[in-house]
Design a protein around this motif. Structure first.
Motif, mmCIF file in Angstrom:
data_model
loop_
_atom_site.group_PDB
_atom_site.id
_atom_site.type_symbol
_atom_site.label_atom_id
_atom_site.label_comp_id
_atom_site.label_asym_id
_atom_site.label_seq_id
_atom_site.Cartn_x
_atom_site.Cartn_y
_atom_site.Cartn_z
ATOM 1 N N THR A 12 6.086 -2.399 -3.044
ATOM 2 C CA THR A 12 6.415 -3.338 -4.111
ATOM 3 C C THR A 12 5.298 -3.456 -5.133
ATOM 4 O O THR A 12 5.556 -3.535 -6.332
ATOM 5 C CB THR A 12 6.707 -4.720 -3.505
ATOM 6 O OG1 THR A 12 7.722 -4.594 -2.505
ATOM 7 C CG2 THR A 12 7.182 -5.693 -4.568
ATOM 8 N N THR A 13 4.055 -3.438 -4.668
ATOM 9 C CA THR A 13 2.933 -3.622 -5.592
ATOM 10 C C THR A 13 1.980 -2.425 -5.625
ATOM 11 O O THR A 13 1.163 -2.326 -6.537
ATOM 12 C CB THR A 13 2.119 -4.871 -5.212
ATOM 13 O OG1 THR A 13 1.646 -4.754 -3.861
ATOM 14 C CG2 THR A 13 2.980 -6.116 -5.337
ATOM 15 N N GLN A 80 10.003 0.647 -1.084
ATOM 16 C CA GLN A 80 10.609 -0.667 -0.942
ATOM 17 C C GLN A 80 12.134 -0.524 -0.936
ATOM 18 O O GLN A 80 12.694 0.319 -1.631
ATOM 19 C CB GLN A 80 10.193 -1.561 -2.111
ATOM 20 C CG GLN A 80 10.549 -0.991 -3.477
ATOM 21 C CD GLN A 80 10.199 -1.915 -4.618
ATOM 22 O OE1 GLN A 80 10.743 -3.006 -4.724
ATOM 23 N NE2 GLN A 80 9.297 -1.474 -5.478
ATOM 24 N N SER A 101 12.839 -8.963 -3.897
ATOM 25 C CA SER A 101 12.279 -10.312 -3.859
ATOM 26 C C SER A 101 12.808 -11.207 -4.972
ATOM 27 O O SER A 101 12.371 -12.350 -5.103
ATOM 28 C CB SER A 101 10.749 -10.233 -3.960
ATOM 29 O OG SER A 101 10.352 -9.480 -5.105
ATOM 30 N N THR A 263 3.053 -8.321 2.742
ATOM 31 C CA THR A 263 3.703 -9.190 1.768
ATOM 32 C C THR A 263 4.854 -9.947 2.413
ATOM 33 O O THR A 263 5.076 -11.122 2.138
ATOM 34 C CB THR A 263 4.228 -8.361 0.577
ATOM 35 O OG1 THR A 263 3.146 -7.606 0.027
ATOM 36 C CG2 THR A 263 4.807 -9.264 -0.487
ATOM 37 N N THR A 264 5.594 -9.274 3.274
ATOM 38 C CA THR A 264 6.576 -9.939 4.128
ATOM 39 C C THR A 264 6.149 -9.747 5.571
ATOM 40 O O THR A 264 5.218 -9.005 5.877
ATOM 41 C CB THR A 264 7.987 -9.344 3.932
ATOM 42 O OG1 THR A 264 7.949 -7.960 4.280
ATOM 43 C CG2 THR A 264 8.451 -9.503 2.503
ATOM 44 N N THR A 302 1.501 -12.427 4.590
ATOM 45 C CA THR A 302 0.095 -12.761 4.320
ATOM 46 C C THR A 302 -0.144 -13.530 3.028
ATOM 47 O O THR A 302 -1.216 -14.148 2.908
ATOM 48 C CB THR A 302 -0.760 -11.484 4.320
ATOM 49 O OG1 THR A 302 -0.197 -10.532 3.405
ATOM 50 C CG2 THR A 302 -0.806 -10.871 5.714
ATOM 51 N N PRO A 303 0.767 -13.528 2.022
ATOM 52 C CA PRO A 303 0.499 -14.400 0.868
ATOM 53 C C PRO A 303 0.276 -15.854 1.244
ATOM 54 O O PRO A 303 -0.444 -16.576 0.540
ATOM 55 C CB PRO A 303 1.771 -14.231 0.017
ATOM 56 C CG PRO A 303 2.210 -12.825 0.308
ATOM 57 C CD PRO A 303 1.937 -12.646 1.778
ATOM 58 N N ASP A 306 -3.430 -15.873 2.096
ATOM 59 C CA ASP A 306 -4.201 -15.714 0.858
ATOM 60 C C ASP A 306 -4.242 -17.026 0.081
ATOM 61 O O ASP A 306 -5.299 -17.436 -0.418
ATOM 62 C CB ASP A 306 -3.582 -14.622 -0.016
ATOM 63 C CG ASP A 306 -3.614 -13.249 0.638
ATOM 64 O OD1 ASP A 306 -4.469 -13.037 1.520
ATOM 65 O OD2 ASP A 306 -2.782 -12.405 0.264
ATOM 66 N N SER A 342 7.521 -18.344 -0.473
ATOM 67 C CA SER A 342 8.141 -17.539 -1.528
ATOM 68 C C SER A 342 9.109 -18.365 -2.373
ATOM 69 O O SER A 342 9.872 -19.190 -1.844
ATOM 70 C CB SER A 342 8.899 -16.354 -0.923
ATOM 71 O OG SER A 342 9.680 -15.704 -1.893
#
Length: 525
Positions: A12-13, A80, A101, A263-264, A302-303, A306, A342
């Motif tokens: 995704t990133t 993704q 997302s 991320t997920t 993990t966001p 963070d 999210s």
């Protein structure tokens, strides 16, 4: 001449390309960031052209590093999943890709839940619709962007777009197409799904299906110029990143578990038959060759950590944070955290676009460290929640992603899940899985399980501690009871926020729509 397999993982990133030797060792790698655009709140898009250009850049950089004695035997692609990637009759992007997302289509998820369509689709596809699902996004486009909808000739997924640019062939594989287009038992397109949602015209947009190990084309002249690969290099279909990362990390046999904490929070088990447990929870992917995987991709990754370290602890040294929270007992002295941070809400093991993160149980005795410890535990409990809805109790789970870098957290996962946590040697497991599929496709390995066995090794492992397992079992009961009791509150909060914005003149009037959520409508994705 030494044979080399190349795997591309377009996340995704970040987009990554890695060259592997046949024994699974990474030889050269390249990565580049790929920005997610957010033109409106809750939206997530990417430029398809930019995604291809950056992918070609990473391939070219890896090829440049190979010595003259190396020959690329094949290239595999993973990326993704879900979302909506559209091209017109000339193969040109219709509009920016709408990602998995993205939350703009949440109203249709609620509508389909209320009308029972979600259950009908699940019974065919083995997966629950969520706002970032391809078919839900197409419904939004038909209503809100009809020009793009009418221009679309092919709907597929990120990896399929990249394969098209490499080979000129429009295809997708069973794993990516499973939700929402396949009969997951037969591995064939299911027209009844399109009929159920009132969109039979989408049948003409679906590309040909190919198994993940099938060679779907060869590098074209144009792709050779951009990537540095030889014209004619075989390109293999590949899997969605969910499945590719499982095989790349070492999970290959029925009953094996695999989790990626990034991320997920992605959790899955490998199966030798589609599940028949009757529970409408999670997503089942057909992989071909007698294998399936059932997974739940929770938005609770993990966001959350963070955010907590930045906004609560304000410490940049990860190890110092862990030293401070490790001394706090299980249960964080009564602080419970639900990691639904999210803006798209949650999608596994329940689906509710209005779900939001929350702390519970705070008193004046609690410190910043208690809150951060609760965040670690909340993500771990969310992972346990996913596995509790999967058909097999995996007693060994291959763990990768950012969460695997922390011994403290790995031990917490082992205790919370009552399973051995195996951290495999190496990295870039999505790209490795794509490379292994490419190797099977050109005969470098006999089949996928043998490819995994020949190329995998364990770096370290963590055993559950019985006394800690009992404590987490009790705390998990509170975690689950608490979020289930909050379903209606989340909906009411969303409605009230829309009312407040309308009354203040900062938002349009929105009719009240509640999510249909609960124990029997659990979903994944």
């Amino acid at each position: 001449m030494e044979q080399v397999l190349i795997g591309v993982d377009a996340g995704t990133t970040m987009i990554k390309t890695v060259a592997f030797s046949p024994d699974g060792d990474a030889i050269h790698r390249s990565s580049v960031a790929n920005a997610v655009k957010r033109p409106e709140s809750g939206w997530a898009e990417q430029s398809m052209v930019t995604t291809w250009k950056k992918t070609a850049q990473t391939i070219s950089e890896v090829v440049d590093e190979l010595d003259d004695s190396s020959k690329v035997a094949a290239l595999g692609v993973t990326a993704q999943g879900d979302g909506c990637w559209l091209v017109d009759a000339d193969g040109a992007p219709v509009r920016p890709a709408i990602l998995w997302s993205d939350g703009r289509a949440g109203e249709y998820v609620r509508e389909w839940q209320t009308e029972g369509i979600t259950d009908r689709v699940y019974d065919v596809c083995g997966g629950t619709q969520f706002p970032g699902s391809s078919l839900v996004i197409l419904r939004w486009l038909r209503e809100h962007d009809p020009e793009s909808y009418e221009a679309a000739d092919t709907v597929f997924f990120c990896k399929d777009w990249l394969k098209y640019k490499l080979t000129g062939e429009l295809t997708t594989d069973l794993s990516d197409a499973s939700l929402p287009y396949l009969d997951v038992e037969t591995g064939e397109y299911a027209d009844e799904v399109l009929d159920a949602v009132g969109m039979p015209e989408v049948a003409d947009m679906r590309p040909p299906l190919a198994e993940g190990t099938a060679v779907v084309g060869e590098i074209t002249d144009a792709a050779a110029i951009e990537t540095g690969l030889d014209v004619g290099t075989p390109v293999v279909s590949g899997f969605i990143d969910v499945a590719a990362s499982a095989f790349g990390s070492g999970a290959a046999l029925p009953g094996d578990g695999s989790s990626v904490v990034g991320t997920t929070s992605l959790n899955q088990t490998i199966l030798d038959e589609p599940p028949s447990d009757g529970a409408r929870a999670g997503i089942t992917l057909a992989l071909g060759e007698g294998l399936w995987t059932k997974f739940m991709a929770s938005m609770t990754g993990t966001p959350n950590l963070d955010w907590a370290i930045e906004e609560i602890m304000d410490k940049s040294a990860f190890n110092l944070v862990e030293e401070e929270v490790e001394s706090i007992p299980i249960g964080s002295d009564g602080v419970l955290y639900h990691p639904f941070l999210s803006s798209a809400g949650e999608r596994a093991p329940f689906i509710n676009p209005n779900a939001r993160a929350q702390f519970m149980g705070l008193t004046q005795e609690h410190t910043q460290a208690h809150l951060v410890r609760a965040v670690y535990e909340g993500i771990s409990l969310a992972m346990r929640d996913c596995y509790s809805h999967l058909p097999y109790d995996a007693d060994e789970i291959y763990l990768s992603g950012g969460g695997a870098n922390s011994d403290f957290w790995c031990q917490m996962f082992a205790d919370c899940l009552n399973a051995t946590i195996v951290v495999p040697r190496g990295s870039e497991f999505g790209a490795k899985g794509a490379a292994l599929l490419a190797g099977v496709g050109v005969g470098a390995y006999g089949d996928l399980p043998s490819a995994v066995e020949e190329t995998s090794a364990v770096e370290r492992s963590f055993e559950p501690r019985p006394e800690k397992v009992q404590q987490y079992r009790r705390w998990y009961d509170v975690y689950r009871d608490a979020y289930e009791a909050t379903f209606d509150v989340w909906d009411e909060r969303s409605e009230a926020l829309a009312d407040l914005r309308y009354m203040s003149g900062s938002g349009p009037y929105q009719p009240k729509k509640k999510s249909v959520t609960g124990k029997d409508t659990a979903g994944g994705g």
